[in-house]
Scaffold this active site. Sequence first.
Site, PDB file in Angstrom:
ATOM      1  CG  HIS A  75      -1.917   1.037   1.298  1.00 23.69           C
ATOM      2  ND1 HIS A  75      -3.079   0.975   0.579  1.00 23.69           N
ATOM      3  CD2 HIS A  75      -1.965   2.211   1.972  1.00 23.69           C
ATOM      4  CE1 HIS A  75      -3.808   2.044   0.815  1.00 23.69           C
ATOM      5  NE2 HIS A  75      -3.157   2.818   1.660  1.00 23.69           N
ATOM      6  CG  ASP A 116      -1.263   5.981   2.260  1.00 26.16           C
ATOM      7  OD1 ASP A 116      -2.302   5.536   1.746  1.00 26.16           O
ATOM      8  OD2 ASP A 116      -0.934   5.746   3.432  1.00 26.16           O
ATOM      9  CG  ASP A 157      -5.978   3.297   4.178  1.00 28.26           C
ATOM     10  OD1 ASP A 157      -6.562   3.106   5.262  1.00 28.26           O
ATOM     11  OD2 ASP A 157      -5.017   4.074   4.046  1.00 28.26           O
ATOM     12  CG  HIS A 173      -6.894   6.632   0.716  1.00 32.14           C
ATOM     13  ND1 HIS A 173      -6.512   5.707  -0.214  1.00 32.14           N
ATOM     14  CD2 HIS A 173      -6.046   6.468   1.749  1.00 32.14           C
ATOM     15  CE1 HIS A 173      -5.494   5.018   0.238  1.00 32.14           C
ATOM     16  NE2 HIS A 173      -5.180   5.452   1.445  1.00 32.14           N
TER      17      HIS A 173
HETATM   18 ZN   LIG Z   1      -3.756   4.560   2.652  1.00 37.32          ZN
END
Ligand SMILES: [Zn+2]
Length: 1166
Positions: A294, A296, A406, A620
Amino acid sequence: MSFHHRSESATGHYSELNYSSGAKWIKGLTQSRLGTFLGGHFSDVNLSSVLFTHRLDNAEHVKLEVWSAPGLTKPTFEEALKQKFKPARKGDSFGPSWTNHWWKVSVTIPDYWEQYERVQFEFDPGCEAMIYDVDGTPLQGITGGFGGDRRVEYIIPMEARKEGTHDFIIESSCNGMFGVPWNGDTIAPPDMNRYFALASADLVVPNQDAWHLLWDFSTLREIVDSLPGNTSLQNKALVVANEIMNSFKSGDASDIRRCRKIAEEVFGENWQDEDENIYRDNKQAQIWGIGHCHIDTAWLWPYRVTQQKVARSWATQVDLMKRYPEHRFSCSQAQQYKWLKQLYPPLFDRVKEQVIAGKFHPVGGSWVENDSNMPSGEALVRQFVFGQKFFKENFGIRCETAWLPDSFGLTGAYPQLIRGAGMKYFFTQKLSWNNINIFPHSTFNWVGIDGTQVLCHMTPVDTYTAQASVGDVQKGLTNHKNLESSATSLLVFGNGDGGGGPLAKMLENLRRIRATNNHSRDLPPINMGHSVDEFFEHLMETTATGKKLPNWHGELYLEFHRGTYTSHGSIKKGNRHSEILLRDVEHVATLASIVKTSEYTYPKGEIDECWEKVLLNQFHDVLPGSAIGMVYEDAEKLYAEVGKDGKALMEEAFQVLFPNSIPLTPETKLQPNTSLNQIIGYNTTFFDRREIVQFPLVGASAGLKTAVAQVDQSSKIGYAVMDNGVLDASIANNLDLHASAYTNGSDHFVLRNSSVQLTISNGRITSLVDVQLRRELIADGATGGLIIFEDRPNYWDAWDVEIHHLETTTSLKFTNVSVVAHGPLRASVQAQVKYGKSTINVLISLDAVGATLKPGSRSMFRFDVEVDWRERHEFLKFELPLNIHNDNAYYETQFGYVQRPTHKNTTWDMAKFEVCGHKYADLSEYGYGLAILSESKYGFSCQGNVLRISLLRAATAPDAEQDQGEHKFSWAVMPHKGHFLESDVPMAAYLFNSPMHVRYLLGDKDAIAASFTNHPSFAIHGAPNVFLETIKRGEYDDFDTSSSESDYCTTVIARLYEAFGGHAHATLVIGDHLSGRVVKAVTTNLLEDEDKEEEVQIMDDTNLGPVLKLNFRGFEVKTLKVTLSEQSDMLAFTENRTQQSQKTKRLTKRTSWIDIDGLKLAARED
Ligand SMILES: [Zn+2]
């Protein structure tokens, strides 16, 4: 085994005498003992002491040179290598935070190291780094420091070992996996002045057998710590691990071999010879392991750092795939792939090889892992259109699984959009963070607001960054909420958030877990080597295509992070305004491109570029306001570019539709004797509209002045009524709603017209009356206005507003109130609110027109606010306590609305104390209701009868300065006769967000301009509940005007949806200037796929011209593709007449089909 005297029992001889003490152990102490075998106090004698056979760091074997890039620059490999490098040493410090440092490394490998299995370079700069070969191909990432994500070894290739020397390049970047937070608190704002020391730059020979023993022992220890104590496997693992410790003497090669052999008692004899084949028999697997990382796209680091994280993390995974053939890696976010392609082309090629080989799996189908609360419906569609298009163009595939592990809650619009984007599976996880109720399902049919379903798996492991531990594997089963209908889970493992992905030790651990499971029932069987799509296919097969599964209807509301609808107001505003700007650009550009094909080409590339920026900022942690300040500097810049480029694109298109025109504002200088019909409005919504416009009086002709029914205080600006884009003097002079403002001269102010009336008394809204019904809407004894809450969440500052904020309220008073416009077209009062160090200036206005042209539509009160916000941990809202009662309130969501409770019956109801809405929130009862319309805010609540809109927060982590400073925003209060479901609230909210484009024609209106003002190109009849959201050109049209022989096709896409939740039979009317050019009309999926086309019959209505009949179910989204013949009827141009006639010929057959069949069908219907 040592103290169980196995050798004796094996003989069958049972001694007569027993003088021993017996074998019973103190289990807890033995279990604790396992903690002393690695590192710690005994690291000089335990397993840690033998992990490396050799270690060299002298200049003879390791030569280091470094160049530090100036400031925060991030040069490319090529740029960096041109610089002057200087000698460096282990121990040197580098910084400050976010700077980049390039290393030339040259190692000399001693001849006698040829005997060893592996030689590594160990590089630990304390921060993140990437290793490149000398040609600039990224080889793998480095994560320095001593966290669980530590990865500091680079394996020297065998060829280099033979040569005895090896050169390579390293780029180190002064941030950790989670940025550079102060004091190690993850969400603290970054320490901008951190320095990192080069802790290791060593040439080493790892003792591979010792490392394998370490992994053996770790797995055993995890079994001991994770399984229940009354299982045989747990006890066996403890006995074996203890035995290993007893057998480990000096740690020489024979010791280690012996210890590893003991471990086989749990893992199986010679288990390691199987390598990846340990997973061979995978039919019964309950846990499906998939590597993931993941990343971000921005969070505690800015976008430019993410670009490096992507390259580091993915290079590492491609490298791991070489040594672990079972390794599969799922990876989302087309934007990250695009960055890789642009910035690291050689690595992109390697990733592509692995995608084609079926090991590297693009998932999600979207541009980024977006927030799903706030983006508009159309933006969510574009996330998929842009994402799927990228994957198709670059890898020849589309994703089948939507992937948002997420995101902070998931809109009930999603199932329909996921299916429309060619997917039917959905993976998520975040609801395991709910801080009130436990979400009851792991595998379920998620049914959206329109009834569409997707197969959803919310991993019971409760994380998308699992460490592939025994506990994770175990949790996949023990925490599964639907074992009655499915007993299969996805284990999504690999370091993440800040990137990284799976480590070798995780893949080693999983092999051992599987080896154990191959002859033990105490661990659920795990498989590897599959894709997420295959996992879902397996779910389909084992649940009777979902029929055995429970359903969850409507939104997946996250009971957490409710402050993210409000945090960083400027970003919310940037999002909403950009979405609407791009919708308008596409609308106007589409018309320009089809009406005047010779002089205007649809600027697809430029529009896409704008969209990519908007979609990126919907990530997000960006749109929710939960990133560090640096991210918002970048995001604001992107919105500014979209604003500038979008307006320029719109202006170009307007110049085509309305030649020789400029936008009209009160500041525009009019030419002398400007006439009434030189001022027009262009309406990008398809709703009829009437509004008050302002223009300068200097230069206005006598005729234009007849439309002016009010002048401002300076007498320089006139107010007039514009009716569907045309200034209408007769309406202004015969108003049925006369707006007025009056005061008692001190503390009492009233805004009124013949539909509604609002009273401010002693600084608060004390009365709001429906004049026609003589109904008071403010609850007895209560007052409305601005209100402050103390906002101190329990931890996640920017993310959370916690339920207890509702217990601390301070009502604010309007002060310095004065009447600034008296009507009759617009009445306004100006007020000021002082609170703490902040100043809030409010302009409240009432116009002499209804909110919409629906008969009986009441007028709205508009609140335009300028705030200088200087508070910390305070929450500003606006509230109205209403004399209206309902157990539910209505909030707009993507392509529809959602109801949430106004009461606290259950904990599920209580949890929704702060919710997300788009353009409106409404509280209605039979006969009457009131809505708050929002132009850039997304946070709302309705507690009992008190309807609130959330305006500003002021968290201090991870951005210490969140929301400090100037803000400008608006909302409106709209009373309406009839329940919400009978109301014009969604239409009014649409209009409120989409101001009329008022233009000043410098010359006379030409025929085309006139046609566009008076006749919209598309209109909907017969279904007030069907909205036309988007007009754009076809995604696959060819806009390359230079290629003369391209199979040129002009298509227009219209996206429509049903907005009230009921069936509709709508008639789409195609405007005059397109009639005769419509060749074909089809509905498609959201991706505009040809193979998903379904013909829509084009009929000829005697009054309306060509029409399309479209049926909708509640909240259905439809994409309509209309193919036009190329020639504009209104603009015959000779240059390419030959080409035109050829094309007309090609289309003749279809044209006649429409004419004939259309007429026939129309006749039949009669
Ligand atoms: Zn995230």
